[in-house]
Design a protein around this motif. Sequence first.
Motif, PDB file in Angstrom:
ATOM      1  N   GLY A 365       0.785  -1.223   0.000  1.00 53.48           N
ATOM      2  CA  GLY A 365       0.000   0.000   0.000  1.00 53.48           C
ATOM      3  C   GLY A 365       0.818   1.274   0.000  1.00 53.48           C
ATOM      4  N   ARG A 366       2.160   1.154   0.050  1.00 56.25           N
ATOM      5  CA  ARG A 366       3.001   2.358   0.155  1.00 56.25           C
ATOM      6  C   ARG A 366       4.100   2.406  -0.910  1.00 56.25           C
ATOM      7  NH1 ARG A 366       4.609   3.358   6.345  1.00 56.25           N
ATOM      8  NH2 ARG A 366       5.368   5.275   5.353  1.00 56.25           N
ATOM      9  N   GLY A 367       3.943   1.641  -1.962  1.00 49.46           N
ATOM     10  CA  GLY A 367       4.881   1.726  -3.069  1.00 49.46           C
ATOM     11  C   GLY A 367       6.167   0.952  -2.843  1.00 49.46           C
ATOM     12  N   THR A 368       7.073   1.082  -3.817  1.00 47.88           N
ATOM     13  CA  THR A 368       8.332   0.334  -3.805  1.00 47.88           C
ATOM     14  C   THR A 368       9.479   1.266  -4.188  1.00 47.88           C
ATOM     15  OG1 THR A 368       7.200  -1.710  -4.422  1.00 47.88           O
ATOM     16  CG2 THR A 368       9.577  -1.633  -4.808  1.00 47.88           C
ATOM     17  N   GLU A 369      10.639   1.026  -3.589  1.00 51.06           N
ATOM     18  CA  GLU A 369      11.834   1.811  -3.889  1.00 51.06           C
ATOM     19  C   GLU A 369      13.004   0.859  -4.136  1.00 51.06           C
ATOM     20  OE1 GLU A 369      13.183   4.456  -0.810  1.00 51.06           O
ATOM     21  OE2 GLU A 369      14.001   5.864  -2.281  1.00 51.06           O
TER      22      GLU A 369
END
Length: 385
Positions: A365-369
């Motif tokens: 739910g908070r993206g990927t880096e």
Amino acid sequence: MIDVSYLDKIIQKVKQVVEKSKEEIYGLSENARQEYERAKRELEQVKTEIKEIIEEVDRLEKEYIKARIRLVEVSRNFRLFKEEDIKNAYEEAHSKQIELINKREKEKLLRNTREHLQRYLKNLEMTIKRSEELIINISMVIKILNNELSTLSDKIGELQQFQALGLSVITAQEEERKRIAREIHDGPAQSLANIVMRAEYILKLMEVNPSLVKDELLTLMELVRKSLADVRKIIFDLRPMSLDDLGLIPALRRYIEQFTKNYGIFVELTVLGKEYALDSTLAIAIFRIIQESLNNVRKYAGATEVVVKLEYLPDRINGTIRDNGCGFDVEKVLADKEGTAFGIMGMRERVQLLKGKFEIRSKIGRGTEVMFFIPVKKDNKSGGN
């Protein structure tokens, strides 16, 4: 006395050869997967068209038989019918005959296309399976090169074993190049065969019903355009020519522009520091890492925005690819060692080969880096700062 520095150069050369082979095989595998899905969709469409045209042929056969019966009836009792009725009966029978011939020819062409696609899909399945096996094997070779052969300079007695391994790797690379060439030949060649069949059909159509030629030519042109696009994509996947001609950053901008156009995902590229030319091995590695990251975003993240950042430092390059997608459980995905993990492991191994560091952070739910840094020595710079 054996020159240890010469042995180190051999090790580096073998690493480069193996890594390049892996890049080529990975590109072919990805292209084969995409081509498989495209051919599968085309096969379903062809099956639908065959079903429809069989129904049309059955209908036309009944209508043609009916027209022939009418023509026979008029011919036998021509005195009872007007000349116009006889003419109409003949024209009706002839028209149904021509239409029936056209539909049967089209049915034959569609059946040939269906058989070709079925064979083509089987070949693609074999290609995908073989490429996956080869990537696993080459990954093992790379690990061996990193973990064991890097200490070869301290084990002069093992030189013969290393040379034999290097020769086998190079031989395997050449064999793989032959296979890649054969696969590329078979793919576009099959498309061209389909084009030839359609062209032959058009020639026959010109004799029996010229009015339908225009539509068939338009279909043929679309098929040619699609085949040309497939060939260009294969070439780009093997190696983007703009990378050699323009350099890393222009090649990335061009790729990102096309990526955004194709998939509607906004990608922002930020470059920090003073850009300098890089050795081709380093440039292609950075390009492939960003390319694979964006492919993962497209396939799995459901993101609408991606930020790609590259930072040029005197002794290294830092990279970050961050998206606003759905995120995932990194440990769980890596444990599966399939799908997304396959691409992640490939990126990690690529960075490790260049003695860099790779890290991926993500929360559901908070993206990927995706983050990496690769050291840049003087030898890896082409033309300096």
